[in-house]
Motif scaffolding. Sequence first.
Motif, short mmCIF file in Angstrom:
data_model
loop_
_atom_site.label_atom_id
_atom_site.label_comp_id
_atom_site.label_asym_id
_atom_site.label_seq_id
_atom_site.Cartn_x
_atom_site.Cartn_y
_atom_site.Cartn_z
N GLU A 89 0.78 -1.29 -0.16
CA GLU A 89 -0.04 0.01 0.08
C GLU A 89 0.82 1.21 0.15
N ALA A 90 1.94 1.29 0.63
CA ALA A 90 2.93 2.38 0.73
C ALA A 90 3.56 2.49 -0.27
N PHE A 91 3.85 1.45 -1.04
CA PHE A 91 4.53 1.46 -2.38
C PHE A 91 3.75 2.26 -3.53
N ALA A 92 2.56 1.61 -3.36
CA ALA A 92 1.44 2.39 -4.40
C ALA A 92 1.28 3.78 -3.89
N GLU A 93 1.30 4.26 -2.62
CA GLU A 93 1.27 5.62 -2.39
C GLU A 93 2.46 6.40 -2.87
N ARG A 94 3.73 5.82 -2.98
CA ARG A 94 4.88 6.35 -3.39
C ARG A 94 4.85 6.65 -4.97
N TRP A 95 4.11 5.59 -5.72
CA TRP A 95 3.98 5.50 -7.11
C TRP A 95 3.05 6.77 -7.33
N PHE A 96 2.16 6.83 -6.64
CA PHE A 96 0.89 7.95 -6.91
C PHE A 96 1.11 9.33 -6.36
N ARG A 97 2.18 9.46 -5.39
CA ARG A 97 2.25 10.64 -4.76
C ARG A 97 2.62 11.93 -5.59
N GLU A 98 3.32 11.93 -6.65
CA GLU A 98 3.63 12.97 -7.58
C GLU A 98 2.12 13.16 -8.35
N LEU A 99 1.60 12.27 -8.71
CA LEU A 99 0.37 12.34 -9.63
C LEU A 99 -0.74 13.07 -8.49
N ASN A 100 -0.96 12.60 -7.47
CA ASN A 100 -1.78 13.25 -6.58
C ASN A 100 -1.62 14.84 -6.40
N SER A 159 -5.83 25.66 -8.47
CA SER A 159 -5.38 26.83 -9.52
C SER A 159 -6.42 27.68 -9.86
N ASP A 160 -6.12 28.97 -10.17
CA ASP A 160 -7.24 29.74 -10.66
C ASP A 160 -7.40 29.70 -12.07
N LEU A 161 -7.02 28.60 -12.70
CA LEU A 161 -7.01 28.43 -14.24
C LEU A 161 -8.71 28.36 -14.60
N GLU A 162 -9.24 28.74 -15.90
CA GLU A 162 -10.40 28.60 -16.13
C GLU A 162 -10.84 27.10 -16.45
N PRO A 163 -11.99 26.77 -16.43
CA PRO A 163 -12.13 25.22 -16.39
C PRO A 163 -11.57 24.41 -17.54
N ARG A 164 -11.74 24.88 -18.56
CA ARG A 164 -11.18 24.03 -19.68
C ARG A 164 -9.67 24.08 -19.59
N GLU A 165 -9.01 24.95 -19.36
CA GLU A 165 -7.54 24.78 -19.13
C GLU A 165 -7.28 23.94 -17.83
N LYS A 166 -8.01 23.95 -16.97
CA LYS A 166 -7.90 23.23 -15.66
C LYS A 166 -8.09 21.77 -16.00
N LEU A 167 -8.88 21.58 -16.67
CA LEU A 167 -9.18 20.17 -17.23
C LEU A 167 -7.95 19.47 -18.14
N TYR A 168 -7.52 20.28 -18.85
CA TYR A 168 -6.37 19.99 -19.88
C TYR A 168 -5.10 19.75 -18.92
N GLN A 169 -4.89 20.66 -18.11
CA GLN A 169 -3.45 20.52 -17.33
C GLN A 169 -3.84 19.25 -16.55
N PHE A 170 -5.18 19.05 -15.86
CA PHE A 170 -5.19 18.14 -14.80
C PHE A 170 -5.03 16.37 -15.62
N LEU A 222 -10.13 8.89 -5.98
CA LEU A 222 -9.77 10.24 -5.83
C LEU A 222 -9.53 11.14 -6.89
N ALA A 223 -9.05 10.23 -7.87
CA ALA A 223 -8.96 11.28 -9.47
C ALA A 223 -10.40 11.55 -9.77
N ASP A 224 -11.15 10.79 -9.82
CA ASP A 224 -12.62 11.11 -10.30
C ASP A 224 -13.22 12.09 -9.55
#
Length: 212
Positions: free
Chosen positions: A59-70, A79-90, A129-131
């Motif tokens: 579980e900790a190994f998975a957390e390590r993998w996902f840490r940067e992505l989270n 951020s204060d990006l507008e929604p379209r750009e926010k979804l793109y950057q996401f 969490l991503a959803d």
Amino acid sequence: MARPQTDHEAAAEKLLAAAEELVRERGPVQITITDIANACGMSQSNVYRFFPSKEALWEAFAERWFRELNEIMEEVVASDLEPREKLYQFFARRLIVKKARFEEDPDYFNSCMILGDEHRDVVMSYVDLADHYMAMILAEAIGAGEFKGMKVDRLMTLVNLMLAPFCDPVLMVRYRGATPENLRYVIDAIFEGFGEADAVAPKEMEPLRIAS
């Protein structure tokens, strides 16, 4: 500035780094607590001071993998990006990270995908969490006047279907077209194409008739 690690955290990180190195060397084979302990020069019982079970270690190994992505998701959502750009950057920023990991070491990347299948419940918590974060962005878009007549749940289903090749690690490496540039086109199509006509789920399709 990141806070300094405690001795306990540093030792746990050393164990996780050893587990990573073993996965890189052996692939997705059965790796034991004893293997990881030996790699760190400690006893098996000492490992359990940091991880009470093998499952806790993975579980900790998975957390390590996902840490940067989270961290990317949290930063984009806040951020204060507008929604379209926010979804793109996401999606784009995580896509770039995943592609870089694959290109750095395809065998290790694929091994992690197999480990993810073996520990699917753990991985699904990060998918959920991503959803959750994506729903926040889409709700913000609806609040800004986009996707008129649509509900978040319906919109989530459509967006997940369209963006799977840019997010799912297996699809991402299979399709060369899963690039940040093409992602931009797809995000624009989503914002410009979805509206009231898509707000209601389609009725069940009638059975096809095969002409003979």
